[in-house]
Design a protein around this motif. Structure first.
Motif, PDB file in Angstrom:
ATOM      1  N   ARG A   1       0.839  -1.210   0.000  1.00 55.63           N
ATOM      2  CA  ARG A   1       0.000   0.000   0.000  1.00 55.63           C
ATOM      3  C   ARG A   1       0.873   1.258   0.000  1.00 55.63           C
ATOM      4  NH1 ARG A   1      -1.962   3.983   3.026  1.00 55.63           N
ATOM      5  NH2 ARG A   1      -0.642   3.424   4.803  1.00 55.63           N
ATOM      6  N   LEU A   2       1.906   1.251   0.868  1.00 58.18           N
ATOM      7  CA  LEU A   2       2.806   2.410   0.933  1.00 58.18           C
ATOM      8  C   LEU A   2       3.543   2.605  -0.390  1.00 58.18           C
ATOM      9  CD1 LEU A   2       4.279   1.931   4.519  1.00 58.18           C
ATOM     10  CD2 LEU A   2       2.652   3.694   3.775  1.00 58.18           C
ATOM     11  N   LYS A   3       3.884   1.493  -1.039  1.00 57.96           N
ATOM     12  CA  LYS A   3       4.529   1.574  -2.356  1.00 57.96           C
ATOM     13  C   LYS A   3       3.578   2.224  -3.361  1.00 57.96           C
ATOM     14  CE  LYS A   3       6.364  -1.329  -6.084  1.00 57.96           C
ATOM     15  NZ  LYS A   3       6.668  -2.726  -6.508  1.00 57.96           N
ATOM     16  N   GLY A   4       2.299   1.794  -3.321  1.00 58.56           N
ATOM     17  CA  GLY A   4       1.315   2.387  -4.210  1.00 58.56           C
ATOM     18  C   GLY A   4       1.163   3.871  -3.970  1.00 58.56           C
ATOM     19  N   GLU A   5       1.151   4.306  -2.711  1.00 53.91           N
ATOM     20  CA  GLU A   5       1.038   5.733  -2.403  1.00 53.91           C
ATOM     21  C   GLU A   5       2.245   6.500  -2.932  1.00 53.91           C
ATOM     22  OE1 GLU A   5      -1.459   7.243  -1.203  1.00 53.91           O
ATOM     23  OE2 GLU A   5      -2.664   5.841  -0.018  1.00 53.91           O
ATOM     24  N   ARG A   6       3.444   5.881  -2.834  1.00 52.23           N
ATOM     25  CA  ARG A   6       4.648   6.551  -3.309  1.00 52.23           C
ATOM     26  C   ARG A   6       4.630   6.738  -4.833  1.00 52.23           C
ATOM     27  NH1 ARG A   6       8.044   9.224  -0.008  1.00 52.23           N
ATOM     28  NH2 ARG A   6       9.435   9.143  -1.781  1.00 52.23           N
ATOM     29  N   LEU A   7       3.930   5.832  -5.544  1.00 47.84           N
ATOM     30  CA  LEU A   7       3.896   5.893  -7.007  1.00 47.84           C
ATOM     31  C   LEU A   7       2.924   6.944  -7.525  1.00 47.84           C
ATOM     32  CD1 LEU A   7       4.035   2.065  -7.776  1.00 47.84           C
ATOM     33  CD2 LEU A   7       5.853   3.737  -8.156  1.00 47.84           C
TER      34      LEU A   7
ATOM     35  N   CYS B   1      -5.606  -0.931   2.738  1.00 47.27           N
ATOM     36  CA  CYS B   1      -5.410  -0.960   1.283  1.00 47.27           C
ATOM     37  C   CYS B   1      -6.672  -0.498   0.556  1.00 47.27           C
ATOM     38  CB  CYS B   1      -5.031  -2.366   0.830  1.00 47.27           C
ATOM     39  SG  CYS B   1      -3.372  -2.883   1.340  1.00 47.27           S
ATOM     40  N   ALA B   2      -7.832  -0.884   1.089  1.00 45.50           N
ATOM     41  CA  ALA B   2      -9.100  -0.504   0.465  1.00 45.50           C
ATOM     42  C   ALA B   2      -9.312   1.011   0.554  1.00 45.50           C
ATOM     43  CB  ALA B   2     -10.252  -1.251   1.133  1.00 45.50           C
ATOM     44  N   ILE B   3      -8.914   1.631   1.664  1.00 49.73           N
ATOM     45  CA  ILE B   3      -9.032   3.089   1.803  1.00 49.73           C
ATOM     46  C   ILE B   3      -8.191   3.790   0.749  1.00 49.73           C
ATOM     47  CG2 ILE B   3      -8.427   5.048   3.288  1.00 49.73           C
ATOM     48  CD1 ILE B   3      -9.251   3.322   5.696  1.00 49.73           C
ATOM     49  N   SER B   4      -6.945   3.330   0.567  1.00 48.99           N
ATOM     50  CA  SER B   4      -6.078   3.951  -0.446  1.00 48.99           C
ATOM     51  C   SER B   4      -6.664   3.766  -1.842  1.00 48.99           C
ATOM     52  CB  SER B   4      -4.669   3.350  -0.368  1.00 48.99           C
ATOM     53  OG  SER B   4      -4.021   3.747   0.821  1.00 48.99           O
ATOM     54  N   ALA B   5      -7.169   2.552  -2.111  1.00 45.44           N
ATOM     55  CA  ALA B   5      -7.772   2.283  -3.419  1.00 45.44           C
ATOM     56  C   ALA B   5      -9.007   3.149  -3.630  1.00 45.44           C
ATOM     57  CB  ALA B   5      -8.125   0.795  -3.529  1.00 45.44           C
ATOM     58  N   PHE B   6      -9.821   3.321  -2.579  1.00 46.43           N
ATOM     59  CA  PHE B   6     -11.040   4.127  -2.677  1.00 46.43           C
ATOM     60  C   PHE B   6     -10.697   5.579  -3.039  1.00 46.43           C
ATOM     61  CE2 PHE B   6     -14.517   6.710  -1.128  1.00 46.43           C
ATOM     62  CZ  PHE B   6     -15.644   5.979  -1.470  1.00 46.43           C
ATOM     63  N   ARG B   7      -9.640   6.090  -2.429  1.00 42.88           N
ATOM     64  CA  ARG B   7      -9.256   7.473  -2.724  1.00 42.88           C
ATOM     65  C   ARG B   7      -8.787   7.625  -4.162  1.00 42.88           C
ATOM     66  NH1 ARG B   7      -6.316   8.080   3.106  1.00 42.88           N
ATOM     67  NH2 ARG B   7      -8.074   9.064   4.216  1.00 42.88           N
TER      68      ARG B   7
ATOM     69  N   PHE C   1      -2.242  -1.609  -4.738  1.00 41.90           N
ATOM     70  CA  PHE C   1      -3.363  -1.646  -3.796  1.00 41.90           C
ATOM     71  C   PHE C   1      -4.131  -2.962  -3.924  1.00 41.90           C
ATOM     72  CE2 PHE C   1      -3.610   3.258  -4.260  1.00 41.90           C
ATOM     73  CZ  PHE C   1      -2.560   3.402  -3.364  1.00 41.90           C
ATOM     74  N   MET C   2      -4.388  -3.365  -5.137  1.00 43.22           N
ATOM     75  CA  MET C   2      -5.138  -4.599  -5.365  1.00 43.22           C
ATOM     76  C   MET C   2      -4.360  -5.826  -4.873  1.00 43.22           C
ATOM     77  SD  MET C   2      -8.102  -3.828  -6.527  1.00 43.22           S
ATOM     78  CE  MET C   2      -7.961  -2.393  -5.421  1.00 43.22           C
ATOM     79  N   GLU C   3      -3.023  -5.810  -5.103  1.00 41.97           N
ATOM     80  CA  GLU C   3      -2.199  -6.926  -4.621  1.00 41.97           C
ATOM     81  C   GLU C   3      -2.235  -6.966  -3.088  1.00 41.97           C
ATOM     82  OE1 GLU C   3       2.415  -8.630  -4.828  1.00 41.97           O
ATOM     83  OE2 GLU C   3       1.871  -6.803  -5.925  1.00 41.97           O
ATOM     84  N   GLY C   4      -2.213  -5.785  -2.499  1.00 38.05           N
ATOM     85  CA  GLY C   4      -2.263  -5.723  -1.035  1.00 38.05           C
ATOM     86  C   GLY C   4      -3.575  -6.249  -0.496  1.00 38.05           C
TER      87      GLY C   4
END
Length: 919
Positions: free
Chosen positions: A834-840, A871-877, A852-855
């Protein structure tokens, strides 16, 4: 109200006071309780256990604690030898043998008497003048002078050189203004029948008959006399007889006696003269002269030499060391001060390892017995019985405090228990033993101990007694290792903390000759728990290195002792050298494991394997740790499976196998039921029940069972505080409670735990945890840059890297996240993704979505609802419409009764989304 009267004593139990001839005596709480029980049941034998149960109802103590208080009571009552108040009935207990009367107490409170000391008109006396002013004794002089107003017999008791004569002279000097004070120096007399003639000579009596006693009594009856009988110990029976005769046959004559032991006569008031106060270790230089021993040394050095700058910090610190080594004994301090002019302070301090050799010359005008420290000790030693002398020699090998039972274990001559205690009590009553505390422990003053060691050597018994002492220490450290499993830290330290002094001493002696190296290696190997719990692992490490290097020259190579040495070395490296020495530490555990397996020593094989798996797990080699534990489980089918669960639960957790981790942790807890501690490996030292419970708590948290998790974690924190075991406390707070509260949004609680850990790390010098504390403090309490965090984590690996990267959150660089993800991490892999996804973001939304989906998929597979929700919160945003089902699903799985920051954020996002649909 009523009091219990016996002899000239009155015991007022409700007011908890003991009076002697109306004068309140100082009596400790436990001693008072013992006396109250015995007096209340006068004439009845009271069993030792009954006394212990009555006085220590909530504490476990042995007979030694009871014995030291009984001995003190006897000394206070003047009750040893001759007429006794308390009798010992061998094998049964104690009995109070004096008749007891019940009478109404007086209205006034004698303990609050404020009698003023007035000096009446002058009278003649023969009091010698003191050569120097007394330092640190005024309070004792005043109290003794006061005691003589209500007691006709007062004895100042204490060890040789403590200053009994000087204090008695000061008391006499004050009282000579109103009484005729005769100073009777008994040191030069060698026969008991010379006592009364010596008094007669001082009275100016010329007697031509054999009735000298009658003439003395007649002369003493004519005036108000105070007789100071100085140095009574070598004529103790004759002096006691003379004192009783004088007091009983004269109307007002009083006696002030000085002696190493009480006179043991009726109505004797005994005052024990203590050492001067000495500065404790590490006292600030500015405070050294607050202690009377240092004041005395400074004054005498100033008188005897022209040493300058004595008030400089380094000189004050040396003064503190000198008087501390001399136990605050005034004579020894004065002798040392006289040597300072020729030796200098620094050399004098270093030379006091052998005080008897250094402190050779005193004042020429001093009595012969006080011109050297040795002469003083010779004088005292001559009054002991042969059996008391032998026992004193035997216990001289103790380097620290000891109990009566410890002394009995080292006794070299055969004797039954009553004979031993008669000799031991004799040493105590003759002031050779000093009571350390109310727990039945004693010590020898260092100068006395050195003297007794010389006598032991002269008797040709030093080597044999040193060996006995080394074997005794081995038995004690073995008991300490076993008791560590069942005692709290406070109880364990109370029982074993001072043992390190004797262990050090025995090891040093054994190392001095190759023929005794076997004893040294055995003690170094078996005492590991002691060094660890006292925070002395660095000192132990040096001893271990010497011991391993010496193995080929002993009988211990490839044996039990080598196994213990290598386990101990692995643990020391693990904690004191931190991560840089983990490979070497693991090698030590593996070598110990191999030797243990070859010898069929399964318990130590398991200790070594536990140490190795702990290191592998700490460094992120989870699969290796699991494989080795499962391999050993298959190889040793006769052992309970739970024995290996202690190694598997943590490794499974970190690899992300939450179900297996739960199963193994539950087995481990069930297997440990009934034990206070279950530390499988005393080297790495983690309390394995604590590990299992932490695994369960964190697993429950990740599974969304938040209320259960916090209930378990909070109880663990409380238990850890009560257990007071530093290493396990660190593990719990840094890998369990702290991160969980931080993840839940309670930053303040997480900071509180980090601060607590910081104190523990500093107190115990646990370098392994210094990096954890530094990183946690930077993340939680500072505002670091991404570069700061990356620099801190550059050398991190394994669990340390995983925790730090996870807690750093948006401050963790993509490089740090990739480094953490490249290992075997499983427990927080969804969060790292999730943190990796946020960094990207925002540059690579597709890659972010994939992370996010992998997480989410991984979290669902693990059953880690907490990560799934994040992970779902990050994906939702990133994509609300697509992610709404995933977020709703994850939120529904979480315990709704405990609202974490993520639960609150998810609810806000979903509510806002619904409002957006409406409008």
């Amino acid at each position: 109200m009523s009091g219990l009267r016996f002899g000239h004593f009155e015991l007022d139990i409700p007011r908890r006071r003991l009076l002697a001839s109306g004068n309140a005596l100082h009596l400790g709480g436990k001693a008072f309780d013992i006396l109250a029980v015995l007096v209340s049941r006068a004439g009845e034998i009271v069993g030792k256990q009954d006394l212990i149960d009555a006085v220590w109802p909530d504490t476990t103590v042995d007979d030694g604690a009871l014995r030291v208080h009984i001995a003190s009571l006897r000394k206070l009552l003047g009750d040893v030898g001759g007429e006794r108040y308390i009798e010992n009935v061998p094998g049964r207990g104690y009995v109070f043998v004096v008749p007891v009367e019940i009478e109404a107490s007086r209205d006034r409170d004698p303990s609050r008497s404020e009698t003023q000391l007035h000096a009446p008109p002058a009278a003649t006396s023969n009091i010698p003048k003191l050569a120097n002013r007394l330092i640190g004794r005024q309070e004792f002089i005043d109290a003794t002078t006061q005691a003589l107003t209500t007691n006709r017999i007062v004895t100042i008791s204490g060890t040789g050189g403590i200053g009994k004569t000087s204090v008695a002279l000061a008391v006499g000097d004050f009282l000579k203004q109103g009484r005729r004070v005769l100073f009777v120096d008994l040191a030069s007399l060698n026969q008991g029948d010379q006592v009364m003639p010596a008094v007669a000579a001082l009275l100016g009596i010329t007697n031509y008959s054999t009735r000298i006693d009658s003439a003395v009594i007649a002369a003493l009856s004519a005036h108000d006399f105070l007789l100071i009988f100085d140095n009574c110990e070598h004529l103790i029976d004759a002096v006691a007889s003379a004192v009783e005769q004088i007091v009983s046959l004269t109307p007002s004559a009083s006696i002030l006696a000085t002696s190493r032991e009480p006179l043991r006569v009726a109505r004797e008031n005994i005052r024990q003269l203590p050492s001067l106060t000495v500065p404790p270790e590490n006292v600030p230089a500015a405070d050294v002269l607050l202690y009377s021993a240092a004041q005395l040394f400074l004054e005498r050095v100033t008188q005897a030499s022209d040493i300058e700058d004595l008030d400089q910090p380094e000189n004050l610190s040396m003064m503190a060391s000198i008087v501390r080594q001399l136990d605050g004994i005034p004579l020894a301090i004065e002798l040392a001060a006289s040597r300072a002019a020729t030796l200098g302070l620094s050399h004098l301090a270093e030379s006091l390892d052998n005080p008897l050799a250094v402190l050779r010359k005193g004042r020429r005008t001093a009595p012969p017995r006080q011109q050297t420290l040795r002469a003083t000790l010779d004088w005292s030693y001559a009054s002991l019985t042969e059996q008391e002398k032998r026992l004193l020699q035997d216990i001289a090998v103790f380097a620290g405090p000891f109990t009566a039972s410890s002394a009995q274990a080292l006794r070299s001559s055969p004797s039954n228990q009553d004979e031993f205690h008669e000799d031991f009590d004799g040493l105590f009553l003759k002031s050779f033993l000093t009571v350390v505390g109310g727990d039945g422990t004693y010590r020898l003053l260092e100068t006395t101990r050195r003297y007794a060691l010389e006598k032991l050597s002269e008797a040709g018994r030093l080597t044999a007694q040193r060996i006995t002492h080394a074997l005794y220490c081995e038995e004690r450290v073995a008991s300490g290792t076993e008791d560590w499993k069942v005692l709290s830290t406070r109880q364990w330290l109370q029982r074993y903390s001072t043992l390190v002094n004797d262990v050090r001493s025995a090891i040093r002696w054994s190392m001095s000759s190759t023929e005794h190296w076997d004893y040294a290696l055995g003690l170094i190997a078996k005492s590991h728990v002691l060094w660890v719990q006292l925070g002395l692992m660095a000192e132990h490490a040096e001893l271990i290195d010497w011991a391993i290097a010496s193995l080929p020259q002993t009988s211990h190579a490839n044996g039990e002792v080598e196994i213990q040495l290598r386990i101990a070395k692995g643990g020391v490296l693990y904690h004191t050298k931190a991560f840089v020495a983990d490979e070497e530490a693991a090698e030590e555990f593996v070598r110990a494991k191999e030797i243990a397996r070859s010898l069929g020593d399964i318990p130590r094989y398991m200790q070594a394997l536990t140490g190795a798996t702990s290191i592998w797990t700490s460094n992120g080699h989870y699969s290796l740790a699991i494989a080795k534990a499962l391999e050993a489980r298959a190889d040793l089918p006769d052992l309970p499976e739970a024995t290996f669960s202690r190694m598997l639960d943590n490794a499974y957790f970190f690899r992300g196998d939450l179900c297996k981790a739960t199963t193994e942790a539950q087995k481990s807890l069930e297997h440990a039921r009934g034990f206070l501690r279950t530390t499988q490996n005393t080297g790495v030292g983690y309390e394995l029940t604590m590990i299992a419970s932490t695994v369960l708590g964190f697993t429950e948290f990740l599974q969304g069972r938040t209320s259960e998790a916090f209930a378990r974690i909070d109880k663990l924190v409380t238990d850890a505080q009560e257990l007071d075991y530093a290493i396990s406390t660190l593990l719990l707070l840094m890998t369990g409670a702290g991160p969980i509260y931080y993840l839940a949004g309670d930053r303040d609680r997480a900071i509180e735990y980090v601060e607590r850990v910081s104190g523990v790390v500093k107190a115990h010098n646990l370098r392994r945890w210094e990096h954890w504390v530094r990183v946690y403090r930077k993340i939680l309490m500072e505002q670091p840059s991404e570069e700061d965090v990356s620099a801190e984590l550059a050398e991190a690996r394994g669990a340390r890297l995983e925790y730090s990267a996870m807690l750093a959150g948006p401050l963790a660089s993509l490089e740090i996240l990739e480094q953490a993800l490249s290992g075997e991490v499983g427990w927080c892999r969804p969060e790292l993704l999730r943190l990796k996804g946020e960094r990207l973001l925002p540059g690579s939304p597709e890659a972010s979505w994939a992370a996010f989906m992998e997480g989410i998929a991984l979290a669902r597979a693990m059953g880690a609802t907490f990560w799934e929700l994040r992970c779902a919160i990050s994906a939702f945003r990133l994509d609300p419409e697509t992610s709404r089902p995933a977020l709703s699903s994850a939120l529904a799985k979480v315990d709704a009764s405990y609202v974490t920051s993520d639960v609150e954020n998810a609810r806000i996002l979903l509510k806002a989304d619904r409002l957006h649909e409406v409008f």
